[in-house]
Design a protein around this motif. Structure first.
Motif, mmCIF file in Angstrom:
data_model
loop_
_atom_site.group_PDB
_atom_site.id
_atom_site.type_symbol
_atom_site.label_atom_id
_atom_site.label_comp_id
_atom_site.label_asym_id
_atom_site.label_seq_id
_atom_site.Cartn_x
_atom_site.Cartn_y
_atom_site.Cartn_z
ATOM 1 N N ALA A 1 29.338 -3.772 15.032
ATOM 2 C CA ALA A 1 29.915 -3.462 15.357
ATOM 3 C C ALA A 1 30.231 -3.368 16.899
ATOM 4 C CB ALA A 1 28.897 -1.878 15.832
ATOM 5 N N ASP A 2 31.112 -3.017 17.069
ATOM 6 C CA ASP A 2 32.185 -3.430 17.701
ATOM 7 C C ASP A 2 30.366 -3.320 19.763
ATOM 8 O OD1 ASP A 2 34.776 -2.360 17.594
ATOM 9 O OD2 ASP A 2 34.203 -4.464 16.320
ATOM 10 N N SER A 3 30.405 -1.740 19.576
ATOM 11 C CA SER A 3 29.844 -1.389 20.545
ATOM 12 C C SER A 3 28.807 -2.000 20.877
ATOM 13 C CB SER A 3 28.825 -0.575 20.654
ATOM 14 O OG SER A 3 28.322 -0.087 19.219
ATOM 15 N N VAL A 4 27.760 -2.974 19.965
ATOM 16 C CA VAL A 4 27.005 -3.965 20.311
ATOM 17 C C VAL A 4 27.375 -5.777 20.271
ATOM 18 C CG1 VAL A 4 25.374 -2.400 19.286
ATOM 19 C CG2 VAL A 4 25.907 -4.555 17.932
ATOM 20 N N LYS A 5 28.498 -6.254 20.284
ATOM 21 C CA LYS A 5 28.833 -7.838 19.614
ATOM 22 C C LYS A 5 28.659 -8.328 20.999
ATOM 23 C CE LYS A 5 32.253 -7.193 16.516
ATOM 24 N NZ LYS A 5 33.678 -7.515 15.883
ATOM 25 N N GLY A 6 28.315 -9.393 20.830
ATOM 26 C CA GLY A 6 27.435 -10.539 21.480
ATOM 27 C C GLY A 6 26.627 -9.911 22.908
ATOM 28 N N ARG A 7 26.024 -8.647 22.281
ATOM 29 C CA ARG A 7 24.715 -8.592 22.883
ATOM 30 C C ARG A 7 23.567 -8.216 21.567
ATOM 31 N NH1 ARG A 7 23.698 -3.465 24.854
ATOM 32 N NH2 ARG A 7 24.997 -2.919 23.248
ATOM 33 N N PHE A 8 23.883 -7.695 20.433
ATOM 34 C CA PHE A 8 22.635 -8.211 18.992
ATOM 35 C C PHE A 8 23.792 -9.407 17.900
ATOM 36 C CE2 PHE A 8 21.844 -3.157 19.883
ATOM 37 C CZ PHE A 8 21.074 -3.664 21.166
ATOM 38 N N THR A 9 22.160 -9.465 16.888
ATOM 39 C CA THR A 9 22.405 -10.022 16.699
ATOM 40 C C THR A 9 21.272 -9.889 15.269
ATOM 41 O OG1 THR A 9 22.687 -12.138 18.256
ATOM 42 C CG2 THR A 9 21.794 -12.775 15.878
ATOM 43 N N ILE A 10 21.940 -9.435 14.450
ATOM 44 C CA ILE A 10 21.231 -9.757 12.991
ATOM 45 C C ILE A 10 20.724 -10.872 12.715
ATOM 46 C CG2 ILE A 10 23.051 -9.192 11.629
ATOM 47 C CD1 ILE A 10 21.529 -6.886 10.029
ATOM 48 N N ALA A 11 19.607 -10.909 11.450
ATOM 49 C CA ALA A 11 19.199 -12.113 10.646
ATOM 50 C C ALA A 11 18.882 -12.214 9.601
ATOM 51 C CB ALA A 11 18.823 -12.975 11.729
ATOM 52 N N ARG A 12 18.014 -12.574 9.163
ATOM 53 C CA ARG A 12 17.074 -12.598 7.865
ATOM 54 C C ARG A 12 15.769 -14.015 7.502
ATOM 55 N NH1 ARG A 12 20.977 -10.171 3.035
ATOM 56 N NH2 ARG A 12 18.491 -10.260 1.675
ATOM 57 N N ASP A 13 15.484 -13.543 6.806
ATOM 58 C CA ASP A 13 13.906 -14.257 6.662
ATOM 59 C C ASP A 13 13.975 -14.365 5.937
ATOM 60 O OD1 ASP A 13 11.921 -16.075 5.793
ATOM 61 O OD2 ASP A 13 11.629 -16.757 7.969
ATOM 62 N N ASN A 14 14.582 -15.009 4.088
ATOM 63 C CA ASN A 14 13.957 -14.685 2.965
ATOM 64 C C ASN A 14 12.986 -14.841 2.570
ATOM 65 O OD1 ASN A 14 16.913 -13.429 2.388
ATOM 66 N ND2 ASN A 14 17.460 -15.317 0.926
ATOM 67 N N ALA A 15 12.076 -16.223 2.822
ATOM 68 C CA ALA A 15 11.199 -16.119 2.296
ATOM 69 C C ALA A 15 9.926 -15.669 3.048
ATOM 70 C CB ALA A 15 10.515 -17.561 3.013
ATOM 71 N N LYS A 16 10.656 -14.445 3.781
ATOM 72 C CA LYS A 16 9.051 -13.506 4.550
ATOM 73 C C LYS A 16 9.581 -12.132 4.396
ATOM 74 C CE LYS A 16 7.578 -16.434 8.935
ATOM 75 N NZ LYS A 16 8.000 -16.771 10.110
ATOM 76 N N ASN A 17 10.456 -12.066 3.081
ATOM 77 C CA ASN A 17 10.809 -10.886 3.024
ATOM 78 C C ASN A 17 12.107 -9.843 4.625
ATOM 79 O OD1 ASN A 17 10.830 -11.050 0.116
ATOM 80 N ND2 ASN A 17 9.317 -10.559 0.077
ATOM 81 N N THR A 18 12.601 -10.186 5.223
ATOM 82 C CA THR A 18 12.138 -9.977 6.151
ATOM 83 C C THR A 18 13.561 -9.669 6.984
ATOM 84 O OG1 THR A 18 9.858 -10.138 7.368
ATOM 85 C CG2 THR A 18 11.847 -9.648 8.763
ATOM 86 N N VAL A 19 14.306 -8.622 7.745
ATOM 87 C CA VAL A 19 15.820 -8.431 8.479
ATOM 88 C C VAL A 19 15.489 -8.037 10.334
ATOM 89 C CG1 VAL A 19 16.235 -6.633 8.042
ATOM 90 C CG2 VAL A 19 17.396 -7.823 8.211
#
Length: 123
Positions: free
Chosen positions: A60-78
Motif C-alpha cells: 500500500a502507498d501508506s507503507v511503501k518504503g517502510r514495510f516489506t512483505i516476504a515469505r519462506d516457503n520452507a517454513k510455511n511462513t510469511v
C-alpha cells in the motif's frame, strides 16, 4: 483448508520496528498468494501488502518504503517487516491466504484469515 497464526505484534515507540510472522498449516502453502491487512478501531479493514507464490510483492502507498512483505516457503511462513512505525500504523494486523498464486489487494479475494495480532505505536 489453510490455518494461519500470526505473532510478533506489540507496543513500540514511533520510529521503531516490529516484524510480524504468520505460520500457515493445512494445504500446500507455496501455491497460495498471501497478504497482510490491518484494521484500526472504527475503520474498515485495509490492504497493507501482498506476495505471490513467485515472491512478487505489492505494498500500500501508506507503507511503501517502510514495510516489506516476504515469505519462506520452507517454513510455511510469511513476514511483515515494519520499520519507521508511526502512531497511525496502530491496528490489528491480519494475515490472509487465497487459493490462487496471484496476489490481490481486496480483502474479499482472500479465503483464509488469521486471528490477528495487535500493533500499537506510541508517540
Amino acid at each position: 483448508q489453510v490455518q494461519l497464526v500470526e505473532s510478533g505484534g506489540g507496543l513500540v515507540q514511533a520510529g521503531g520496528s516490529l516484524r510480524l510472522s504468520c505460520v500457515a498449516s493445512g494445504r500446500t502453502f507455496d501455491k497460495n498468494a498471501m497478504g497482510w491487512f490491518r484494521q484500526a478501531p472504527g475503520k474498515e479493514r485495509e490492504f497493507v501488502a501482498a506476495i505471490t507464490w513467485s515472491e512478487n510483492t505489492d505494498h500500500a502507498d501508506s507503507v511503501k518504503g517502510r514495510f516489506t512483505i516476504a515469505r519462506d516457503n520452507a517454513k510455511n511462513t510469511v513476514y511483515l517487516q515494519m520499520n519507521s512505525l508511526k502512531p497511525e500504523d496502530t491496528a490489528i494486523y491480519y494475515c490472509a491466504a487465497r487459493g490462487f498464486t496471484i496476489g490481490a489487494t481486496t480483502s474479499g479475494a482472500y479465503s483464509y484469515w488469521g486471528q490477528g495480532t495487535q500493533v500499537t505505536v506510541s508517540t
